[in-house]
Write an enzyme that holds these catalytic residues in place. Structure first.
Site, PDB file in Angstrom:
ATOM      1  N   TYR A  30       0.834  -1.200   0.000  1.00 25.58           N
ATOM      2  CA  TYR A  30       0.000   0.000   0.000  1.00 25.58           C
ATOM      3  C   TYR A  30       0.870   1.252   0.000  1.00 25.58           C
ATOM      4  CZ  TYR A  30      -2.978   3.699   1.905  1.00 25.58           C
ATOM      5  OH  TYR A  30      -3.623   4.895   2.112  1.00 25.58           O
ATOM      6  N   GLU A  54     -10.951   6.383   5.730  1.00 26.38           N
ATOM      7  CA  GLU A  54     -10.224   7.269   6.644  1.00 26.38           C
ATOM      8  C   GLU A  54     -11.104   7.619   7.836  1.00 26.38           C
ATOM      9  OE1 GLU A  54      -7.187   7.779   6.596  1.00 26.38           O
ATOM     10  OE2 GLU A  54      -6.531   7.432   4.538  1.00 26.38           O
ATOM     11  N   TRP A  62      -4.353   2.642  10.853  1.00 24.84           N
ATOM     12  CA  TRP A  62      -4.648   2.385   9.448  1.00 24.84           C
ATOM     13  C   TRP A  62      -4.449   0.906   9.116  1.00 24.84           C
ATOM     14  CZ3 TRP A  62      -7.483   3.383   5.670  1.00 24.84           C
ATOM     15  CH2 TRP A  62      -7.189   2.947   4.385  1.00 24.84           C
TER      16      TRP A  62
END
Length: 223
Positions: A30, A54, A62
């Site tokens: 990512y 988000e 995350w």
């Protein structure tokens, strides 16, 4: 926490973020391919997905949300704005009661965050129908004058959690009725979608981003 970063650990990797991904291949891929690369976020649905994720990250890491991304995509019809706008409270109830032996197959059980995805989809759909915004993508890019910002942080420690641009985006989104879009969440969104490039200056990915931006139609901003 609202950042992709967690407490560093010792590592021998040359990538500046390896201490944060902690030998997680999904997270590593990512960061090397998606984070800060606008080509992955070209449609309204793709940007809606990222803003939703988000928001889901708020108060969490995350890493947690990234590993659940496929679960969120299944839960919210691949983040098709029109389909999500038609979801109801009963859909949320089902998500809150789903069971699985694999936690990555389940979304985070937070009613407010899940309901915010539907709420935000309804707002986007309404704004487009009313002609208030030409598209969600065009609206969001106005907060950086349609030009990505290439920052020149010397270290990841210099990277801020919010900026004047993210505060302006957050304020306007909230004014329009969006939820879970605080300035820190907005900045994380801007970082990930390539509105700002926050790889530290001089790193391999910063240099690659600079080369790509030099050829970008419409130009970019360097700070």
């Amino acid at each position: 926490m609202d950042s992709i970063f967690t407490e560093p650990i010792e590592s021998s990797s040359n990538e500046w973020f390896h201490n944060f991904v902690q030998d997680d291949p999904i997270y590593y891929d990512y960061m090397t391919s998606e984070w800060g690369n606008e080509k992955y976020y070209q449609t309204d649905n793709q940007l809606f997905e990222k803003l939703s994720l988000e928001g889901a990250q708020s108060g969490l890491s995350w890493r947690t949300i990234l590993h659940k991304r496929d679960a969120y995509r299944r839960a919210f019809h691949q983040f098709d704005i029109d389909r999500v706008a038609n979801m109801t409270c009963s859909d949320i109830d089902k998500l809150l009661t789903q069971e699985s032996d694999n936690p990555t197959e389940l979304v985070v059980r937070h009613r407010g965050k899940l309901e915010s995805v539907i709420n935000n989809a309804k707002i986007i759909k309404s704004l487009k129908i009313q002609g208030t915004i030409p598209s969600f993508k065009e609206y969001l890019w106005t907060f950086v004058d349609n030009k990505p910002i290439l920052n020149s942080w010397k270290s990841f420690k210099d990277i801020p959690s919010k900026t004047a641009e993210s505060e302006a985006m957050s304020k306007d989104l909230k004014k329009k009725g969006f939820k879970f879009v605080g300035p820190t969440t907005a900045y994380a969104f801007m970082q990930s979608c390539g509105f700002v490039i926050d790889h530290p200056v001089g790193t391999r990915l910063w240099s690659e981003a600079e080369e790509g931006l030099k050829a970008r139609e419409g130009g970019y901003q360097q700070r």
